[in-house]
Design a protein around this motif. Sequence first.
Motif, PDB file in Angstrom:
ATOM      1  N   GLY A  16       0.859  -1.184   0.000  1.00 35.51           N
ATOM      2  CA  GLY A  16       0.000   0.000   0.000  1.00 35.51           C
ATOM      3  C   GLY A  16       0.898   1.238   0.000  1.00 35.51           C
ATOM      4  N   HIS A  17       0.369   2.343   0.482  1.00 35.05           N
ATOM      5  CA  HIS A  17       1.125   3.611   0.421  1.00 35.05           C
ATOM      6  C   HIS A  17       2.333   3.577   1.346  1.00 35.05           C
ATOM      7  CE1 HIS A  17      -2.137   4.908  -2.046  1.00 35.05           C
ATOM      8  NE2 HIS A  17      -2.918   4.291  -1.186  1.00 35.05           N
ATOM      9  N   PHE A  36       6.025  -7.664  -0.293  1.00 34.83           N
ATOM     10  CA  PHE A  36       4.925  -8.624  -0.430  1.00 34.83           C
ATOM     11  C   PHE A  36       3.580  -7.906  -0.485  1.00 34.83           C
ATOM     12  CE2 PHE A  36       8.209 -11.276   1.355  1.00 34.83           C
ATOM     13  CZ  PHE A  36       8.045 -12.470   0.668  1.00 34.83           C
ATOM     14  N   ALA A 124       2.218 -12.870  -2.311  1.00 32.58           N
ATOM     15  CA  ALA A 124       2.118 -14.004  -1.383  1.00 32.58           C
ATOM     16  C   ALA A 124       1.653 -13.466  -0.046  1.00 32.58           C
ATOM     17  CB  ALA A 124       3.476 -14.694  -1.213  1.00 32.58           C
ATOM     18  N   GLU A 125       0.973 -14.306   0.720  1.00 30.65           N
ATOM     19  CA  GLU A 125       0.521 -13.866   2.043  1.00 30.65           C
ATOM     20  C   GLU A 125       1.560 -14.225   3.089  1.00 30.65           C
ATOM     21  OE1 GLU A 125      -3.362 -15.234   3.276  1.00 30.65           O
ATOM     22  OE2 GLU A 125      -2.956 -14.649   5.348  1.00 30.65           O
ATOM     23  N   THR A 156       0.770  -3.604   6.870  1.00 29.87           N
ATOM     24  CA  THR A 156      -0.341  -4.452   6.431  1.00 29.87           C
ATOM     25  C   THR A 156      -1.678  -3.724   6.318  1.00 29.87           C
ATOM     26  OG1 THR A 156      -0.690  -5.119   8.716  1.00 29.87           O
ATOM     27  CG2 THR A 156       0.715  -6.548   7.377  1.00 29.87           C
ATOM     28  N   GLY A 157      -1.710  -2.431   6.645  1.00 30.10           N
ATOM     29  CA  GLY A 157      -2.906  -1.612   6.418  1.00 30.10           C
ATOM     30  C   GLY A 157      -4.154  -2.193   7.038  1.00 30.10           C
ATOM     31  N   TYR A 159      -5.755  -5.048   6.231  1.00 29.77           N
ATOM     32  CA  TYR A 159      -5.979  -6.413   5.716  1.00 29.77           C
ATOM     33  C   TYR A 159      -5.965  -7.519   6.772  1.00 29.77           C
ATOM     34  CZ  TYR A 159      -5.540  -4.669   0.947  1.00 29.77           C
ATOM     35  OH  TYR A 159      -5.747  -4.003  -0.230  1.00 29.77           O
ATOM     36  N   PRO A 175     -10.279  -4.632   1.594  1.00 32.99           N
ATOM     37  CA  PRO A 175     -10.988  -3.648   0.785  1.00 32.99           C
ATOM     38  C   PRO A 175     -11.220  -4.139  -0.641  1.00 32.99           C
ATOM     39  CG  PRO A 175      -8.860  -2.784   1.540  1.00 32.99           C
ATOM     40  CD  PRO A 175      -9.000  -4.145   2.106  1.00 32.99           C
ATOM     41  N   GLY A 201     -14.425   3.364   7.448  1.00 31.88           N
ATOM     42  CA  GLY A 201     -15.526   3.156   6.512  1.00 31.88           C
ATOM     43  C   GLY A 201     -15.367   3.984   5.263  1.00 31.88           C
ATOM     44  N   THR A 202     -16.171   3.673   4.277  1.00 30.73           N
ATOM     45  CA  THR A 202     -16.089   4.373   3.001  1.00 30.73           C
ATOM     46  C   THR A 202     -17.499   4.596   2.460  1.00 30.73           C
ATOM     47  OG1 THR A 202     -14.805   4.374   0.944  1.00 30.73           O
ATOM     48  CG2 THR A 202     -15.877   2.303   1.514  1.00 30.73           C
ATOM     49  N   GLY A 370       4.790   0.497   9.753  1.00 32.46           N
ATOM     50  CA  GLY A 370       4.362   1.778   9.178  1.00 32.46           C
ATOM     51  C   GLY A 370       2.931   1.711   8.662  1.00 32.46           C
ATOM     52  N   GLY A 371       2.273   2.880   8.624  1.00 30.37           N
ATOM     53  CA  GLY A 371       0.959   2.980   7.980  1.00 30.37           C
ATOM     54  C   GLY A 371      -0.196   2.649   8.894  1.00 30.37           C
ATOM     55  N   SER A 377      -4.622   6.681  10.051  1.00 28.61           N
ATOM     56  CA  SER A 377      -5.546   6.574   8.924  1.00 28.61           C
ATOM     57  C   SER A 377      -5.062   7.517   7.848  1.00 28.61           C
ATOM     58  CB  SER A 377      -6.942   6.978   9.400  1.00 28.61           C
ATOM     59  OG  SER A 377      -7.825   6.902   8.318  1.00 28.61           O
TER      60      SER A 377
HETATM   61  C1  LIG Z   1     -12.979   0.962   3.506  1.00 27.31           C
HETATM   62  C2  LIG Z   1     -11.867   1.922   3.777  1.00 27.31           C
HETATM   63  C3  LIG Z   1     -12.159   3.209   4.151  1.00 27.31           C
HETATM   64  C4  LIG Z   1     -11.153   4.118   4.415  1.00 27.31           C
HETATM   65  N1  LIG Z   1     -11.484   5.395   4.753  1.00 27.31           N
HETATM   66  C5  LIG Z   1     -10.509   6.324   4.889  1.00 27.31           C
HETATM   67  C6  LIG Z   1     -10.861   7.689   5.134  1.00 27.31           C
HETATM   68  O1  LIG Z   1     -12.018   8.055   5.207  1.00 27.31           O
HETATM   69  N2  LIG Z   1      -9.857   8.596   5.267  1.00 27.31           N
HETATM   70  C7  LIG Z   1      -8.567   8.223   5.175  1.00 27.31           C
HETATM   71  O2  LIG Z   1      -7.700   9.084   5.295  1.00 27.31           O
HETATM   72  N3  LIG Z   1      -8.230   6.945   4.968  1.00 27.31           N
HETATM   73  C8  LIG Z   1      -9.175   5.995   4.810  1.00 27.31           C
HETATM   74  N4  LIG Z   1      -8.861   4.693   4.580  1.00 27.31           N
HETATM   75  C9  LIG Z   1      -7.534   4.332   4.830  1.00 27.31           C
HETATM   76  C10 LIG Z   1      -6.572   4.313   3.704  1.00 27.31           C
HETATM   77  O3  LIG Z   1      -7.010   3.428   2.737  1.00 27.31           O
HETATM   78  C11 LIG Z   1      -5.348   3.831   4.353  1.00 27.31           C
HETATM   79  O4  LIG Z   1      -4.954   4.764   5.331  1.00 27.31           O
HETATM   80  C12 LIG Z   1      -4.178   3.635   3.472  1.00 27.31           C
HETATM   81  O5  LIG Z   1      -4.485   2.876   2.352  1.00 27.31           O
HETATM   82  C13 LIG Z   1      -3.184   2.925   4.351  1.00 27.31           C
HETATM   83  O6  LIG Z   1      -2.074   2.591   3.625  1.00 27.31           O
HETATM   84  P1  LIG Z   1      -1.222   1.382   4.123  1.00 27.31           P
HETATM   85  O7  LIG Z   1      -0.084   1.298   3.204  1.00 27.31           O
HETATM   86  O8  LIG Z   1      -0.963   1.497   5.560  1.00 27.31           O
HETATM   87  O9  LIG Z   1      -2.168   0.109   3.955  1.00 27.31           O
HETATM   88  P2  LIG Z   1      -3.014  -0.446   2.747  1.00 27.31           P
HETATM   89  O10 LIG Z   1      -3.217   0.567   1.704  1.00 27.31           O
HETATM   90  O11 LIG Z   1      -4.210  -1.069   3.388  1.00 27.31           O
HETATM   91  O12 LIG Z   1      -2.075  -1.581   2.140  1.00 27.31           O
HETATM   92  C14 LIG Z   1      -1.782  -2.742   2.853  1.00 27.31           C
HETATM   93  C15 LIG Z   1      -0.956  -3.662   1.989  1.00 27.31           C
HETATM   94  O13 LIG Z   1      -0.549  -4.774   2.752  1.00 27.31           O
HETATM   95  C16 LIG Z   1      -0.717  -5.967   2.030  1.00 27.31           C
HETATM   96  N5  LIG Z   1      -0.804  -7.023   3.031  1.00 27.31           N
HETATM   97  C17 LIG Z   1      -1.471  -6.991   4.208  1.00 27.31           C
HETATM   98  N6  LIG Z   1      -1.236  -8.090   4.923  1.00 27.31           N
HETATM   99  C18 LIG Z   1      -0.395  -8.846   4.203  1.00 27.31           C
HETATM  100  C19 LIG Z   1       0.225 -10.113   4.416  1.00 27.31           C
HETATM  101  N7  LIG Z   1       0.029 -10.788   5.552  1.00 27.31           N
HETATM  102  N8  LIG Z   1       1.010 -10.617   3.445  1.00 27.31           N
HETATM  103  C20 LIG Z   1       1.236  -9.921   2.295  1.00 27.31           C
HETATM  104  N9  LIG Z   1       0.697  -8.708   2.044  1.00 27.31           N
HETATM  105  C21 LIG Z   1      -0.109  -8.181   2.988  1.00 27.31           C
HETATM  106  C22 LIG Z   1      -1.915  -5.705   1.161  1.00 27.31           C
HETATM  107  O14 LIG Z   1      -1.918  -6.547   0.030  1.00 27.31           O
HETATM  108  C23 LIG Z   1      -1.669  -4.244   0.786  1.00 27.31           C
HETATM  109  O15 LIG Z   1      -0.791  -4.199  -0.308  1.00 27.31           O
HETATM  110  C24 LIG Z   1      -9.832   3.728   4.317  1.00 27.31           C
HETATM  111  C25 LIG Z   1      -9.530   2.425   3.956  1.00 27.31           C
HETATM  112  C26 LIG Z   1     -10.543   1.537   3.690  1.00 27.31           C
HETATM  113  C27 LIG Z   1     -10.185   0.127   3.302  1.00 27.31           C
END
Ligand SMILES: Cc1cc2nc3c(=O)[nH]c(=O)nc-3n(C[C@H](O)[C@H](O)[C@H](O)COP(=O)(O)OP(=O)(O)OC[C@H]3O[C@@H](n4cnc5c(N)ncnc54)[C@H](O)[C@@H]3O)c2cc1C
Length: 443
Positions: A16-17, A36, A124-125, A156-157, A159, A175, A201-202, A370-371, A377
């Motif tokens: 993710g980001h 991953f 891969a997970e 892992t955001g 997930y 998501p 939520g979204t 991170g994240g 959020s």
């Molecule tokens: C329904 C929804 C509503 C949201 N609403 C808002 C909002 O209103 N305002 C806002 O600012 N943000 C919102 N967000 C949050 C925003 O999407 C996240 O803050 C942002 O995407 C976080 O980035 P991240 O990189 O931390 O995680 P994510 O973008 O969630 O990425 C996680 C990554 O980890 C990978 N991953 C996870 N576990 C594993 C594992 N065990 N093995 C391999 N890969 C794995 C996934 O494939 C993905 O690539 C929302 C998100 C969702 C899903």
Amino acid sequence: MPYLEEIYNIVVVGAGHAGCEAALACARLGLETIIFTVSVDSIALMPCNPNVGGSSKGHLVRELDALGGEMGKNIDRTFIQSKMLNESKGPAVHSLRAQADKQEYSRQMRKTLESTDKLTIRQAEVSEILVEDGKIQGVKTSSGAVYRAGAVILCTGTYLKARCIYGDVSNPTGPNGLQAANYLTDSLKANGIEMFRFKTGTPARVDGRSIDFSKMEEQLGDERVVPFSFSTDPESVQKEQVSCWLTYTNDETHRIIKSNLNRSPLFSGAIEGTGPRYCPSIEDKVVKFPDKNRHQVFVEPEGLYTNEMYLGGMSSSLPEDVQYAMYRTVPGLEKVRIVRNAYAIEYDCINSLQLKPTLEFKKIRGLFAGGQFNGSSGYEEAAVQGFMAGVNASMEILGRSQIVLDRSQAYIGVLIDDLVTKENHELQDDDLQSRVQASPAPG
Ligand SMILES: Cc1cc2nc3c(=O)[nH]c(=O)nc-3n(C[C@H](O)[C@H](O)[C@H](O)COP(=O)(O)OP(=O)(O)OC[C@H]3O[C@@H](n4cnc5c(N)ncnc54)[C@H](O)[C@@H]3O)c2cc1C
């Protein structure tokens, strides 16, 4: 050797980001890095709003850019509308915000990862972290493969054990129907890591052809676009832009929401998680601010590839029929057709007080985070943490001093300091439930 085994300097879990910035930082610092994701088609996915920046968030992106991050450059390549917010106020609070073409944003970030030396992408997970004597050794995937590394960064955001919910519908996915990661939480707990259950939520995505834009206020982009990145040629971002639209909820919207709160999974207890900061649903806003007779609804295109529109400000987990009813009370949305329902998502994340200011776990050397996994959020918040975790993991491997930005130096410093020193679980939904119970819904 029964299973695949590979060796890297750094493993990043999540693309993710946060994960993208972490992996790019590590590889650009010369370290063999593997990233991953549960799906390579969802690299840098935007599962919620279609934009980057805005108040405070825009500052984060520009700080990240100054440090060498990618988000600013990527949004400059892929924006479809750009606006400097707060221009009527002083320059310190001017905030850049750009609408992204979601698919293009994701595609361009993937292209950047794929063209970075020393960076391997793997679908891969990850199911286990491998720890010996308080030091990270690597990770194991659900297929049994082992990836050894001097440092691991968890991004892992939303997930981990994810569940998407609206009304009485509950789907065990991440998501956008993507596979959830169901195993890693247990491994983290077994290694003494304290986990929380959060939710966010979204809003619904709707068909642009079913909207009457003549009843809404048009929101144009800036005539002269300012790029996010200091390295982007300002002339290259002067291009045709799309419009966004502004409309409002009203008394009838609020009546429908209030009279259906008993069908909300928040109210019934089907959602257990608390919310990360600053992500209130429309039902939360209506209950918490009973004196407000309207709330803004920003209608924003999801990209040039689609006519799906995002209904900013109207996140919800109410049942499908209630979603239709409430959206159709809003001027311009009287005949709206939903493409994707609004939903809430629950997921596991950590108590971020377990982290040092470098984003390394206090208890496990070489394990970073991170994240959204850290209880924050937002795309921008995730990106800056991923970058700092990536830099510090690299510094550790390289035997160099780690970097902590101070609160007085950077918004990034404030964000991370808050995460690692302050309690991070808001009681917004308990609060919502108690307020609803105290004031019975009108008929
Ligand atoms: C329904 C929804 C509503 C949201 N609403 C808002 C909002 O209103 N305002 C806002 O600012 N943000 C919102 N967000 C949050 C925003 O999407 C996240 O803050 C942002 O995407 C976080 O980035 P991240 O990189 O931390 O995680 P994510 O973008 O969630 O990425 C996680 C990554 O980890 C990978 N991953 C996870 N576990 C594993 C594992 N065990 N093995 C391999 N890969 C794995 C996934 O494939 C993905 O690539 C929302 C998100 C969702 C899903």
